[in-house]
Design a protein around this motif. Structure first.
Motif, PDB file in Angstrom:
ATOM      1  N   ASP A  20     -70.364 -14.139  -6.077  1.00 31.26           N
ATOM      2  CA  ASP A  20     -70.726 -14.246  -7.493  1.00 31.26           C
ATOM      3  C   ASP A  20     -69.473 -14.167  -8.367  1.00 31.26           C
ATOM      4  OD1 ASP A  20     -72.580 -14.437  -9.639  1.00 31.26           O
ATOM      5  OD2 ASP A  20     -72.546 -12.254  -9.878  1.00 31.26           O
ATOM      6  N   PHE A  21     -68.609 -13.198  -8.075  1.00 30.39           N
ATOM      7  CA  PHE A  21     -67.353 -13.043  -8.811  1.00 30.39           C
ATOM      8  C   PHE A  21     -66.521 -14.318  -8.725  1.00 30.39           C
ATOM      9  CE2 PHE A  21     -62.818 -11.995  -8.720  1.00 30.39           C
ATOM     10  CZ  PHE A  21     -62.671 -11.419  -9.968  1.00 30.39           C
ATOM     11  N   LYS A  22     -66.407 -14.854  -7.500  1.00 33.54           N
ATOM     12  CA  LYS A  22     -65.610 -16.064  -7.297  1.00 33.54           C
ATOM     13  C   LYS A  22     -66.114 -17.209  -8.176  1.00 33.54           C
ATOM     14  CE  LYS A  22     -65.014 -19.794  -4.086  1.00 33.54           C
ATOM     15  NZ  LYS A  22     -64.397 -20.153  -2.860  1.00 33.54           N
ATOM     16  N   TRP A  23     -67.436 -17.421  -8.231  1.00 40.53           N
ATOM     17  CA  TRP A  23     -67.967 -18.544  -9.003  1.00 40.53           C
ATOM     18  C   TRP A  23     -67.910 -18.288 -10.496  1.00 40.53           C
ATOM     19  CZ3 TRP A  23     -67.586 -22.961  -7.095  1.00 40.53           C
ATOM     20  CH2 TRP A  23     -67.694 -23.159  -5.726  1.00 40.53           C
ATOM     21  N   LEU A  28     -64.469 -20.463 -15.244  1.00 44.17           N
ATOM     22  CA  LEU A  28     -63.459 -20.378 -16.310  1.00 44.17           C
ATOM     23  C   LEU A  28     -62.141 -21.038 -15.908  1.00 44.17           C
ATOM     24  CD1 LEU A  28     -64.136 -16.712 -17.437  1.00 44.17           C
ATOM     25  CD2 LEU A  28     -64.834 -18.820 -18.582  1.00 44.17           C
ATOM     26  N   GLY A  29     -62.149 -21.708 -14.745  1.00 44.50           N
ATOM     27  CA  GLY A  29     -60.951 -22.397 -14.281  1.00 44.50           C
ATOM     28  C   GLY A  29     -59.995 -21.531 -13.494  1.00 44.50           C
ATOM     29  N   TRP A  30     -60.433 -20.345 -13.113  1.00 46.88           N
ATOM     30  CA  TRP A  30     -59.594 -19.439 -12.322  1.00 46.88           C
ATOM     31  C   TRP A  30     -60.095 -19.464 -10.886  1.00 46.88           C
ATOM     32  CZ3 TRP A  30     -60.557 -15.122 -16.399  1.00 46.88           C
ATOM     33  CH2 TRP A  30     -59.744 -15.351 -17.517  1.00 46.88           C
ATOM     34  N   TRP A  31     -59.359 -20.110  -9.998  1.00 48.40           N
ATOM     35  CA  TRP A  31     -59.777 -20.285  -8.616  1.00 48.40           C
ATOM     36  C   TRP A  31     -59.451 -19.042  -7.807  1.00 48.40           C
ATOM     37  CZ3 TRP A  31     -63.150 -23.815  -8.660  1.00 48.40           C
ATOM     38  CH2 TRP A  31     -63.041 -24.870  -9.558  1.00 48.40           C
ATOM     39  N   CYS A  47     -57.008 -10.414  -9.327  1.00 45.12           N
ATOM     40  CA  CYS A  47     -58.161 -11.224  -9.739  1.00 45.12           C
ATOM     41  C   CYS A  47     -59.090 -10.416 -10.650  1.00 45.12           C
ATOM     42  CB  CYS A  47     -58.929 -11.718  -8.518  1.00 45.12           C
ATOM     43  SG  CYS A  47     -58.057 -12.966  -7.546  1.00 45.12           S
ATOM     44  N   ALA A  48     -59.343  -9.178 -10.270  1.00 46.32           N
ATOM     45  CA  ALA A  48     -60.234  -8.328 -11.067  1.00 46.32           C
ATOM     46  C   ALA A  48     -59.659  -8.086 -12.457  1.00 46.32           C
ATOM     47  CB  ALA A  48     -60.481  -7.010 -10.351  1.00 46.32           C
ATOM     48  N   ARG A  49     -58.362  -7.846 -12.541  1.00 47.26           N
ATOM     49  CA  ARG A  49     -57.743  -7.634 -13.853  1.00 47.26           C
ATOM     50  C   ARG A  49     -57.824  -8.897 -14.715  1.00 47.26           C
ATOM     51  NH1 ARG A  49     -54.803  -4.466 -10.517  1.00 47.26           N
ATOM     52  NH2 ARG A  49     -53.246  -6.030 -10.039  1.00 47.26           N
ATOM     53  N   ARG A  50     -57.668 -10.040 -14.084  1.00 42.54           N
ATOM     54  CA  ARG A  50     -57.806 -11.296 -14.829  1.00 42.54           C
ATOM     55  C   ARG A  50     -59.243 -11.431 -15.338  1.00 42.54           C
ATOM     56  NH1 ARG A  50     -55.512 -16.974 -12.949  1.00 42.54           N
ATOM     57  NH2 ARG A  50     -53.726 -16.119 -14.019  1.00 42.54           N
ATOM     58  N   GLY A  51     -60.207 -11.084 -14.492  1.00 45.37           N
ATOM     59  CA  GLY A  51     -61.607 -11.148 -14.893  1.00 45.37           C
ATOM     60  C   GLY A  51     -61.925 -10.200 -16.037  1.00 45.37           C
ATOM     61  N   LEU A  52     -61.266  -9.038 -16.045  1.00 45.84           N
ATOM     62  CA  LEU A  52     -61.476  -8.076 -17.135  1.00 45.84           C
ATOM     63  C   LEU A  52     -61.028  -8.626 -18.480  1.00 45.84           C
ATOM     64  CD1 LEU A  52     -60.391  -4.697 -15.490  1.00 45.84           C
ATOM     65  CD2 LEU A  52     -62.698  -5.373 -16.185  1.00 45.84           C
ATOM     66  N   SER A  53     -60.086  -9.563 -18.447  1.00 49.67           N
ATOM     67  CA  SER A  53     -59.574 -10.135 -19.703  1.00 49.67           C
ATOM     68  C   SER A  53     -60.459 -11.264 -20.231  1.00 49.67           C
ATOM     69  CB  SER A  53     -58.147 -10.645 -19.507  1.00 49.67           C
ATOM     70  OG  SER A  53     -58.145 -11.816 -18.711  1.00 49.67           O
ATOM     71  N   SER A  54     -61.507 -11.604 -19.489  1.00 45.53           N
ATOM     72  CA  SER A  54     -62.396 -12.699 -19.863  1.00 45.53           C
ATOM     73  C   SER A  54     -63.275 -12.325 -21.054  1.00 45.53           C
ATOM     74  CB  SER A  54     -63.293 -13.040 -18.668  1.00 45.53           C
ATOM     75  OG  SER A  54     -64.366 -13.844 -19.059  1.00 45.53           O
ATOM     76  N   GLU A  55     -63.746 -13.341 -21.750  1.00 41.00           N
ATOM     77  CA  GLU A  55     -64.707 -13.121 -22.828  1.00 41.00           C
ATOM     78  C   GLU A  55     -66.132 -13.000 -22.288  1.00 41.00           C
ATOM     79  OE1 GLU A  55     -64.288 -15.886 -26.034  1.00 41.00           O
ATOM     80  OE2 GLU A  55     -62.131 -15.576 -26.141  1.00 41.00           O
ATOM     81  N   SER A  56     -66.321 -13.304 -21.008  1.00 41.38           N
ATOM     82  CA  SER A  56     -67.643 -13.234 -20.377  1.00 41.38           C
ATOM     83  C   SER A  56     -67.976 -11.785 -20.005  1.00 41.38           C
ATOM     84  CB  SER A  56     -67.667 -14.101 -19.108  1.00 41.38           C
ATOM     85  OG  SER A  56     -68.800 -13.797 -18.326  1.00 41.38           O
TER      86      SER A  56
END
Length: 73
Positions: A20-23, A28-31, A47-56
Motif C-alpha cells: 500500500d505504501f509503495k503504491w 506521487l511519482g516516487w518509485w 522512503c518513510a521520511r519522504r512520505g511524511l513530507s507528502s500532502e497526502s
C-alpha cells in the motif's frame, strides 16, 4: 488459531501495508523498490521520511506506520 498462523497473518498484514505504501508513493511519482524496502532499513527510513513530507494524509499515516515498523525491527 496457533502461533504459526498468527505469525503468518501478521506478516501478511505487514506486507500489505508495505505494498500500500509503495503504491501511494508511486501515485506521487516516487518509485519504491519493495524488495529493498523490506531488507534495507536505511532505505526504508528514507522512503518513510519522504512520505511524511507528502500532502497526502493517507501517505503520511502509512509513513508513520513504516517508521514504527523500522524502529521495532
Amino acid at each position: 488459531m496457533d502461533a504459526t498462523t498468527e505469525d503468518t497473518l501478521a506478516c501478511d498484514a505487514v506486507f500489505l501495508d508495505l505494498v500500500d505504501f509503495k503504491w501511494l508513493m508511486a501515485g506521487l511519482g516516487w518509485w519504491v523498490d519493495l524488495s529493498r524496502l523490506r531488507r534495507d532499513m536505511a532505505y526504508a527510513g528514507e522512503c518513510a521520511r519522504r512520505g511524511l513530507s507528502s500532502e497526502s494524509s493517507v501517505l503520511r499515516r502509512r509513513s508513520q506506520k513504516l517508521l514504527a515498523l523500522i524502529s521495532a525491527a
